[in-house]
Design an enzyme around this catalytic site. Structure first.
Site, PDB file in Angstrom:
ATOM      1  N   GLU A   1      11.450   2.893   0.116  1.00 24.61           N
ATOM      2  CA  GLU A   1      10.962   3.420  -1.154  1.00 24.61           C
ATOM      3  C   GLU A   1       9.843   4.435  -0.883  1.00 24.61           C
ATOM      4  O   GLU A   1       8.834   4.089  -0.259  1.00 24.61           O
ATOM      5  CB  GLU A   1      10.411   2.259  -1.990  1.00 24.61           C
ATOM      6  CG  GLU A   1      10.181   2.596  -3.426  1.00 24.61           C
ATOM      7  CD  GLU A   1       9.538   1.425  -4.179  1.00 24.61           C
ATOM      8  OE1 GLU A   1       9.080   1.641  -5.298  1.00 24.61           O
ATOM      9  OE2 GLU A   1       9.490   0.313  -3.622  1.00 24.61           O
ATOM     10  N   LEU A   2      10.002   5.664  -1.333  1.00 24.45           N
ATOM     11  CA  LEU A   2       9.049   6.738  -1.015  1.00 24.45           C
ATOM     12  C   LEU A   2       7.633   6.373  -1.470  1.00 24.45           C
ATOM     13  O   LEU A   2       7.399   6.114  -2.652  1.00 24.45           O
ATOM     14  CB  LEU A   2       9.487   8.041  -1.703  1.00 24.45           C
ATOM     15  CG  LEU A   2       8.578   9.244  -1.480  1.00 24.45           C
ATOM     16  CD1 LEU A   2       8.626   9.729  -0.046  1.00 24.45           C
ATOM     17  CD2 LEU A   2       8.921  10.368  -2.434  1.00 24.45           C
ATOM     18  N   ASP A   3       6.696   6.371  -0.515  1.00 17.73           N
ATOM     19  CA  ASP A   3       5.293   6.024  -0.775  1.00 17.73           C
ATOM     20  C   ASP A   3       5.155   4.655  -1.445  1.00 17.73           C
ATOM     21  O   ASP A   3       4.185   4.406  -2.168  1.00 17.73           O
ATOM     22  CB  ASP A   3       4.603   7.112  -1.621  1.00 17.73           C
ATOM     23  CG  ASP A   3       4.605   8.462  -0.926  1.00 17.73           C
ATOM     24  OD1 ASP A   3       4.509   8.501   0.306  1.00 17.73           O
ATOM     25  OD2 ASP A   3       4.719   9.497  -1.628  1.00 17.73           O
TER      26      ASP A   3
ATOM     27  N   GLY B   1      -3.009  18.416  10.802  1.00 14.20           N
ATOM     28  CA  GLY B   1      -3.209  17.374  11.797  1.00 14.20           C
ATOM     29  C   GLY B   1      -4.621  16.833  11.871  1.00 14.20           C
ATOM     30  O   GLY B   1      -5.040  16.334  12.917  1.00 14.20           O
ATOM     31  N   SER B   2      -5.368  16.881  10.750  1.00 16.37           N
ATOM     32  CA  SER B   2      -6.727  16.329  10.827  1.00 16.37           C
ATOM     33  C   SER B   2      -6.693  14.804  10.956  1.00 16.37           C
ATOM     34  O   SER B   2      -7.573  14.217  11.591  1.00 16.37           O
ATOM     35  CB  SER B   2      -7.570  16.768   9.624  1.00 16.37           C
ATOM     36  OG  SER B   2      -7.151  16.139   8.449  1.00 16.37           O
TER      37      SER B   2
ATOM     38  N   GLU C   1      -9.680   9.333   4.589  1.00 15.20           N
ATOM     39  CA  GLU C   1      -8.454   9.133   5.368  1.00 15.20           C
ATOM     40  C   GLU C   1      -8.789   9.000   6.843  1.00 15.20           C
ATOM     41  O   GLU C   1      -8.231   8.162   7.561  1.00 15.20           O
ATOM     42  CB  GLU C   1      -7.479  10.297   5.154  1.00 15.20           C
ATOM     43  CG  GLU C   1      -6.950  10.406   3.735  1.00 15.20           C
ATOM     44  CD  GLU C   1      -5.895  11.500   3.589  1.00 15.20           C
ATOM     45  OE1 GLU C   1      -5.085  11.676   4.523  1.00 15.20           O
ATOM     46  OE2 GLU C   1      -5.872  12.182   2.545  1.00 15.20           O
TER      47      GLU C   1
ATOM     48  N   SER D   1      -4.402   5.804   0.742  1.00 18.45           N
ATOM     49  CA  SER D   1      -3.813   4.510   1.102  1.00 18.45           C
ATOM     50  C   SER D   1      -3.081   4.621   2.428  1.00 18.45           C
ATOM     51  O   SER D   1      -2.342   5.583   2.656  1.00 18.45           O
ATOM     52  CB  SER D   1      -2.777   4.083   0.038  1.00 18.45           C
ATOM     53  OG  SER D   1      -3.304   4.150  -1.271  1.00 18.45           O
TER      54      SER D   1
ATOM     55  N   HIS E   1      -1.266   8.214   2.652  1.00 15.04           N
ATOM     56  CA  HIS E   1      -0.925   8.956   1.439  1.00 15.04           C
ATOM     57  C   HIS E   1      -2.197   9.221   0.637  1.00 15.04           C
ATOM     58  O   HIS E   1      -3.015   8.316   0.469  1.00 15.04           O
ATOM     59  CB  HIS E   1       0.082   8.154   0.596  1.00 15.04           C
ATOM     60  CG  HIS E   1       0.507   8.885  -0.632  1.00 15.04           C
ATOM     61  ND1 HIS E   1       1.425   9.912  -0.599  1.00 15.04           N
ATOM     62  CD2 HIS E   1       0.118   8.768  -1.921  1.00 15.04           C
ATOM     63  CE1 HIS E   1       1.582  10.389  -1.831  1.00 15.04           C
ATOM     64  NE2 HIS E   1       0.802   9.718  -2.644  1.00 15.04           N
TER      65      HIS E   1
ATOM     66  N   ASN F   1       2.224   5.106   7.176  1.00 17.29           N
ATOM     67  CA  ASN F   1       2.017   6.405   6.538  1.00 17.29           C
ATOM     68  C   ASN F   1       0.625   6.400   5.910  1.00 17.29           C
ATOM     69  O   ASN F   1       0.107   5.346   5.549  1.00 17.29           O
ATOM     70  CB  ASN F   1       3.067   6.648   5.454  1.00 17.29           C
ATOM     71  CG  ASN F   1       2.918   8.001   4.793  1.00 17.29           C
ATOM     72  OD1 ASN F   1       2.630   9.006   5.454  1.00 17.29           O
ATOM     73  ND2 ASN F   1       3.086   8.049   3.471  1.00 17.29           N
TER      74      ASN F   1
ATOM     75  N   ARG G   1       8.154  14.972   5.011  1.00 15.55           N
ATOM     76  CA  ARG G   1       9.599  14.854   4.820  1.00 15.55           C
ATOM     77  C   ARG G   1       9.953  13.471   4.284  1.00 15.55           C
ATOM     78  O   ARG G   1       9.318  12.479   4.639  1.00 15.55           O
ATOM     79  CB  ARG G   1      10.336  15.078   6.149  1.00 15.55           C
ATOM     80  CG  ARG G   1      10.393  16.546   6.556  1.00 15.55           C
ATOM     81  CD  ARG G   1      11.276  16.750   7.752  1.00 15.55           C
ATOM     82  NE  ARG G   1      12.621  16.222   7.602  1.00 15.55           N
ATOM     83  CZ  ARG G   1      13.638  16.863   7.007  1.00 15.55           C
ATOM     84  NH1 ARG G   1      13.457  18.050   6.477  1.00 15.55           N
ATOM     85  NH2 ARG G   1      14.825  16.298   6.947  1.00 15.55           N
TER      86      ARG G   1
ATOM     87  N   LEU H   1      12.376  10.392   4.374  1.00 13.00           N
ATOM     88  CA  LEU H   1      13.097   9.806   5.505  1.00 13.00           C
ATOM     89  C   LEU H   1      14.290   8.988   5.018  1.00 13.00           C
ATOM     90  O   LEU H   1      14.228   8.361   3.959  1.00 13.00           O
ATOM     91  CB  LEU H   1      12.146   8.919   6.304  1.00 13.00           C
ATOM     92  CG  LEU H   1      10.930   9.667   6.869  1.00 13.00           C
ATOM     93  CD1 LEU H   1       9.838   8.686   7.287  1.00 13.00           C
ATOM     94  CD2 LEU H   1      11.338  10.558   8.026  1.00 13.00           C
TER      95      LEU H   1
END
Ligand code: GAR
Length: 207
Positions: A142-144, A12-13, A173, A135, A108, A106, A90, A92
């Site tokens: 579509e994943l990532d 959780g940073s 990040e 990013s 990544h 998100n 996870r 989705l």
């Protein structure tokens, strides 16, 4: 203030960076943190700041569809304007993702479209990349693969291993996630009908 629900699985940073940005005046209110793991250290970061911390364990569900349906219910109880995936590990379902179209981010740990999926830092090293990064993107089915909002680049150094490289990326990040969330909270950023992110009324150039 934009109400935000954060989903986490681990340390959780990135959540902490958002909590700190909120405290420093970013116009958001993190209304809940939800983890799929009961032992995620990030839950304590939420509790420490008086943010409701909820656990929805995927182990209690027979499949992705029923888990995501309950997760959606749990999130929507808070009626957030934005859902942020902050190390939520996870995949989705398309139903879940479509429900939050244009209002789920998100982060990544790679320069997408390079290195979707897991173990991005080791893969960047194995590929002899001289540059790596992170990013922030809108989440799509579509994943990532969703439209990229903001990226940060870091050099890959000769002495790097996955851990030193991850630390250098993580620092970035913590800078770009609050920045992107801030644009959205200020009403400057939208996912366009054309599938591209729009900032200040202009489609954003592909990174
Ligand atoms: C971050 O590096 C984030 O980019 C990554 O997990 C880490 C979570 O750290 N996310 C993914 O790999 C998503 N597939 P944190 O829990 O300290 O924010």
């Amino acid at each position: 203030r934009l109400s935000v629900v954060a989903l986490i699985s681990g340390g959780g940073s990135n959540l902490q960076a958002l909590i700190d940005a909120q405290a420093a005046g970013l116009p958001i209110r993190i209304v809940a943190v939800i983890s799929n793991r009961a032992d995620a250290p990030g839950l304590d970061r939420a509790r420490h700041h008086g943010i409701p911390a909820e656990i929805l364990s995927h182990r209690d569900y027979p499949d992705r569809e029923t888990y995501d349906a309950d997760l959606q219910r749990l999130i929507d109880r808070h009626d957030p304007g934005l859902v942020v995936l902050a190390g939520f590990m996870r995949i989705l379902t398309p139903e879940f993702v479509n429900h939050y179209r244009g209002r789920m981010f998100n982060i990544h740990p790679s320069l997408l479209p390079k290195f979707r999926g897991l173990h991005t830092h080791q893969r960047a090293l194995d590929a002899d990349e001289t540059e790596h990064g992170a990013s922030v993107h809108f989440v799509t089915a579509e994943l990532d693969g969703g439209p990229i909002i903001l990226q940060a680049r870091v050099p890959v150094l000769p002495e790097d291993d996955a851990a030193t490289l991850a630390a250098r990326v993580l620092e970035q990040e913590h800078r770009i996630y609050p920045a992107a969330v801030g644009w959205f909270a200020e009403g400057r950023l939208k996912l366009g009908e054309d599938g591209r992110p729009w900032l200040d009324g202009e489609p954003m150039p592909e990174p």
